[in-house]
Design an enzyme around this catalytic site. Structure first.
Site, mmCIF file in Angstrom:
data_model
loop_
_atom_site.group_PDB
_atom_site.id
_atom_site.type_symbol
_atom_site.label_atom_id
_atom_site.label_comp_id
_atom_site.label_asym_id
_atom_site.label_seq_id
_atom_site.Cartn_x
_atom_site.Cartn_y
_atom_site.Cartn_z
ATOM 1 N N HIS A 156 0.856 -1.192 0.000
ATOM 2 C CA HIS A 156 0.000 0.000 0.000
ATOM 3 C C HIS A 156 0.889 1.238 0.000
ATOM 4 O O HIS A 156 1.825 1.341 0.797
ATOM 5 C CB HIS A 156 -0.900 0.010 1.238
ATOM 6 C CG HIS A 156 -1.728 1.247 1.367
ATOM 7 N ND1 HIS A 156 -1.531 2.166 2.373
ATOM 8 C CD2 HIS A 156 -2.759 1.720 0.614
ATOM 9 C CE1 HIS A 156 -2.421 3.151 2.241
ATOM 10 N NE2 HIS A 156 -3.168 2.902 1.191
ATOM 11 N N HIS A 202 1.777 10.968 -2.459
ATOM 12 C CA HIS A 202 0.511 10.741 -1.770
ATOM 13 C C HIS A 202 -0.263 12.057 -1.798
ATOM 14 O O HIS A 202 0.123 13.023 -1.126
ATOM 15 C CB HIS A 202 0.767 10.282 -0.330
ATOM 16 C CG HIS A 202 -0.446 9.715 0.326
ATOM 17 N ND1 HIS A 202 -0.595 9.627 1.689
ATOM 18 C CD2 HIS A 202 -1.588 9.198 -0.201
ATOM 19 C CE1 HIS A 202 -1.762 9.086 1.972
ATOM 20 N NE2 HIS A 202 -2.381 8.823 0.844
#
Length: 537
Positions: A156, A202
């Site tokens: 992830h 991100h």
């Protein structure tokens, strides 16, 4: 792993007394610890001796003799250890290797007389303490890929070096993940501020970006370091069509073909060259949960966070199982896990989710479970989904993890002893005033009905603790059960960590087994092991 490893596999055990997994130590020496700076107290290190169960088994197979012959050892391995295909030739080779090792390390039994061919009780004990010979897990690898709806080691936000809000993005965590067997890497693609280039970052956080080219090069160079099986790249796409076309230019056609990507959003028109990279598109589906989980001819992929799965499983558990029998479900950590912690992965595996995403940079207990799960199937990174999750059960219904099923088998786990800490740790690592006080925790993680935990007594002041305790775990779905083992050292405050491992129950090898332990990061200790025994009744 072959029953008889070659000499190179045993090289580390042949380097000398101090690298001999504790065997090179004089068991009659003493450890000295200072007490209050006024006086020194001595503690004797106990002898490491065969457990009673092994003595009785040896006596039975030796027929009253003092040595096991080649044929007797073969029977021991077949009937007690479960090596059904072991031949007389293999057992003879084992005898030769063990006698050679003991002679080389000056630990010959019977006064050094090995003219009599065979293994004494001490030789057999020595043999069982090597995980090279007696690994707790099977080593076979099935021919699998995600197309057979296998479970997959999934990363992830694979590019993050730390937390989810302010850490750096880099290719280094991608390299480390692939070197540890991860088979699916996630990249989040965003436009740079001037909208003319691409960055991996991100989104909506303070994380520092990294070039997508660096990430793709890292994947290309390290994809098959630990496994020959496919690497999947999932893309969370926030690009304009122009930047999508730019991303599709990553070198030659051969390079493009090595990328197996899953588009995170496909509600916009993609350029043909970019669309050609995508194998399975994720679609934003409308309607009820029942509609999203419908089955049709097209293979689909849903992506849920852990909370969505938990909520959906309360009322649509069997629908989720039915969906994952023909489609792909990805489950990822909720957004509030800003410190990159992980959720309990069995929440996903129980319902057939092939892609349970892990923050690989956070070495928590949940990551230990992942490491244990994927020690199955030879550690190739893919594990075939159990048949119980893939078929209809009674009354034409799918498997429901929350429903209590009849017990299929009971796993008996016996913890005999531990060794190797005196080799891998300094004398005062656990306690500055005395030898360590070890105990072992044994736990089953699986469907709710199968979960259970036990622990041994604390063995005081001993580098070679002997527990000799047995535990039983009734299992209704052993195919989904993991055996988690943790050794701790008892303290007045917080207990010290002494090693851990996690083993898939479906791949346990029966009999006496040397079980290697790992540190918090999942790195194998050089010497620390437990001698255990596994049986099914």
């Amino acid at each position: 792993m072959p029953l008889i490893p070659n000499d190179s596999a045993l090289k580390s055990e042949n380097q000398g007394p101090e690298e001999e997994e504790g065997f090179g130590y004089d068991m009659k020496t003493y450890n000295k610890y200072k007490w209050f700076l006024f006086f020194t107290r001595k503690y004797k290190i106990n002898d490491l001796v065969p457990p009673l169960d092994l003595k009785e088994a040896f006596s039975e197979f030796a027929g009253g003799e003092t040595r096991l012959s080649g044929e007797q050892l073969r029977r021991f391995l077949v009937e007690l250890q479960g090596h059904e295909d072991c031949t007389l030739s293999e057992s003879e080779q084992i005898i030769d290797k063990i006698l050679k090792l003991r002679s080389r390390n000056h630990e010959t039994s019977g006064g050094g007389d090995h003219h009599q061919h065979g293994l004494t009780l001490e030789d057999v004990f020595y043999f069982l303490l090597f995980d090279d010979f007696n690994s707790p897990l099977k080593a076979e690898v099935s021919s699998l890929s995600l197309s057979s709806l296998s479970f997959c080691v999934f990363g992830h936000n694979s590019y993050l070096t730390g937390n989810q809000l302010s850490s750096d993005c880099s290719d280094e965590p991608i390299i480390k993940a692939l070197q540890r067997g991860v088979r699916a890497i996630e990249l989040d693609l965003w436009p740079t501020p001037n909208k003319d280039d691409i960055k991996v970052v991100h989104g909506w956080t303070l994380t520092n970006p990294v070039s997508p080219i660096k990430c793709l090069e890292a994947i290309k160079k390290n994809a098959f370091v630990t496994s020959q099986y496919p690497v999947i790249v999932t893309i969370e796409d926030h690009l304009t069509p122009d930047l999508q076309s730019k991303f599709a230019e990553n070198g030659s056609d051969k390079d493009k073909e090595s990328i197996n990507a899953c588009d995170h959003k496909s509600d916009q028109q993609c350029p043909p060259d970019y669309k050609g990279l995508i194998t399975i598109h994720a679609k934003k589906l409308k309607g009820s949960l029942k509609d999203k989980l419908r089955i049709d001819d097209e293979v689909r992929r849903l992506s849920w966070n852990e909370q969505t799965l938990e909520k959906a499983s309360e009322s649509h558990g069997t629908d989720i199982v039915r969906f994952t029998q023909k489609n792909i479900l990805r489950v990822y950590p909720r957004g509030t896990r800003v410190q990159s912690s992980n959720f309990k992965p069995h929440i996903g595996w129980m319902y057939g989710a092939q892609m349970v995403a892990f923050n690989m940079q956070r070495h928590d207990k949940q990551l230990w479970l992942m490491q244990g799960m994927f020690r199955a199937n030879g550690g190739c990174g893919y594990v075939k989904k159990p048949q119980i999750v893939m078929q209809k059960l009674q009354n034409d219904e799918e498997f429901d993890p929350k429903r209590t099923l009849p017990v299929k088998k009971t796993l008996k786990v016996k913890v005999y002893l531990g060794y190797g800490w005196s080799t891998d740790f300094k004398p005062t690592h656990f306690d500055k005033c005395s030898p360590p006080d070890f105990y072992t925790k044994v736990r089953i993680v699986g469907v709710p009905a199968d979960c259970g935990k036990r622990k041994t007594r604390v063995k005081m002041d001993n580098w070679f603790p002997v527990w000799d305790e047995e535990f039983e775990f009734p299992l209704s779905v052993p195919e989904l059960a993991l055996l988690r083992i943790v050794v701790r050292e008892k303290n007045q405050g917080k207990d010290e960590f002494g090693g851990q491992t996690c083993l898939p129950v479906s791949e346990l090898r029966l009999g006496f087994r040397a079980v290697p332990l790992y540190n918090r990061k999942g790195e194998k200790y050089k010497s620390v092991k437990l001698l255990m025994r596994f049986q099914f009744v």
